[in-house]
Design a protein around this motif. Sequence first.
Motif, mmCIF file in Angstrom:
data_model
loop_
_atom_site.group_PDB
_atom_site.id
_atom_site.type_symbol
_atom_site.label_atom_id
_atom_site.label_comp_id
_atom_site.label_asym_id
_atom_site.label_seq_id
_atom_site.Cartn_x
_atom_site.Cartn_y
_atom_site.Cartn_z
ATOM 1 N N GLU A 1 0.825 -1.228 0.000
ATOM 2 C CA GLU A 1 0.000 0.000 0.000
ATOM 3 C C GLU A 1 0.850 1.265 0.000
ATOM 4 N N VAL A 2 2.137 1.123 -0.328
ATOM 5 C CA VAL A 2 3.039 2.276 -0.323
ATOM 6 C C VAL A 2 2.528 3.355 -1.276
ATOM 7 N N ARG A 3 2.527 4.614 -0.825
ATOM 8 C CA ARG A 3 2.034 5.720 -1.650
ATOM 9 C C ARG A 3 3.036 6.092 -2.733
ATOM 10 N N LEU A 4 2.526 6.300 -3.931
ATOM 11 C CA LEU A 4 3.369 6.738 -5.033
ATOM 12 C C LEU A 4 3.148 8.233 -5.225
ATOM 13 N N VAL A 5 4.209 9.012 -5.024
ATOM 14 C CA VAL A 5 4.114 10.470 -5.151
ATOM 15 C C VAL A 5 4.639 10.853 -6.526
ATOM 16 N N PHE B 1 16.843 12.993 0.481
ATOM 17 C CA PHE B 1 16.216 12.665 -0.809
ATOM 18 C C PHE B 1 16.785 11.383 -1.388
ATOM 19 N N ARG B 2 17.865 10.882 -0.763
ATOM 20 C CA ARG B 2 18.516 9.683 -1.279
ATOM 21 C C ARG B 2 18.689 8.643 -0.182
ATOM 22 N N PHE B 3 18.564 7.372 -0.596
ATOM 23 C CA PHE B 3 18.861 6.251 0.288
ATOM 24 C C PHE B 3 19.882 5.392 -0.459
ATOM 25 N N GLY C 1 10.113 6.281 1.339
ATOM 26 C CA GLY C 1 9.576 7.619 1.580
ATOM 27 C C GLY C 1 9.651 8.648 0.472
ATOM 28 N N PHE C 2 9.806 8.221 -0.799
ATOM 29 C CA PHE C 2 9.892 9.197 -1.878
ATOM 30 C C PHE C 2 8.800 10.252 -1.731
ATOM 31 N N LYS D 1 8.232 10.049 6.435
ATOM 32 C CA LYS D 1 8.497 9.780 5.010
ATOM 33 C C LYS D 1 7.426 10.500 4.192
ATOM 34 N N HIS D 2 7.651 10.624 2.885
ATOM 35 C CA HIS D 2 6.660 11.227 1.954
ATOM 36 C C HIS D 2 6.157 12.586 2.440
ATOM 37 N N ILE D 3 7.043 13.432 2.983
ATOM 38 C CA ILE D 3 6.585 14.727 3.524
ATOM 39 C C ILE D 3 6.034 15.606 2.397
#
Length: 252
Positions: A97-101, A196-198, A208-209, A225-227
Amino acid sequence: MKKRSMETSLADHRGKLIRSIERRLFLKQGLSLGALALLSGCELTDGEGVQKMLLAMSRWNDGAQAWLFNSTKLAPEYPESAITKPFPFNAYYGEDEVRLVDAASYKLELSGLIREKKPWTLPELYALPQTSQITRHICVEGWSAIGKWSGVRFSDFLARVGADATAKYIGFECADDYTTSIDMATALHPQTVLTFRFADQILPPKYGFPMKLRIPTKLGFKNPKHITAMYVTNEYPGGYWEDQGYNWFSGS
Ligand SMILES: Nc1nc2c(c(=O)[nH]1)N[C@H]1C(S)=C(S)[C@@H](COP(=O)(O)O)O[C@H]1N2
Ligand SMILES: [Mo]
């Protein structure tokens, strides 16, 4: 009679154990036993469960304190060889269910006690001076992992946008409706980084993109994450887990 006195001494022992662990938690971490029970899903009336939880938490807490409550007040940093692979995913929902931004339309919104409230696009954020850290992420659920994150030092970003550094709190809103908030001292801590990078790659969606605020001096749930928005305020903002009883500070 014999059995009874053994039970009494066990209960007595458990009482002492609970009091000593509660005292330590309260002094060092601000966590209450009630909060712990919530975290571990343990039924406080179940003697064996309580005992097991207390022993596990006592061990975990000692380890966590060694990592978090460093006398220099800097979280430890590690060599590349110490990085945990694969790095765990966690959120209040499952990985499916990870959000795609959407990168192209993304804007970081700023509000509250901030002078320059202009929203930031990703290319603008990526163009800021970047720093890297290899630190340990500690989740309150009892696991930890070492990762590498890169981005702009949060204190530099806050200075650039004219955030009121005398204000008490910074609150965060995320693309998955998660929220959290931190104290200004932690926001200005040199190891608090808007990343912004992992592992030298643009943050993948699950981590958390497009960005994760990395705070190695705080527990994982205080690392949003995803702020999508942040605001500076003097009014206590709370947060997703904080409003359910998790200790708000949860850090060193
Ligand atoms: N937006 C958002 N941020 C979040 C969460 C979340 O559910 N949503 N979970 C928190 C918790 S409890 C942890 S342990 C870390 C997990 O980060 P990771 O997936 O990079 O390991 O994200 C934190 N930040
Ligand atoms: Mo967590």
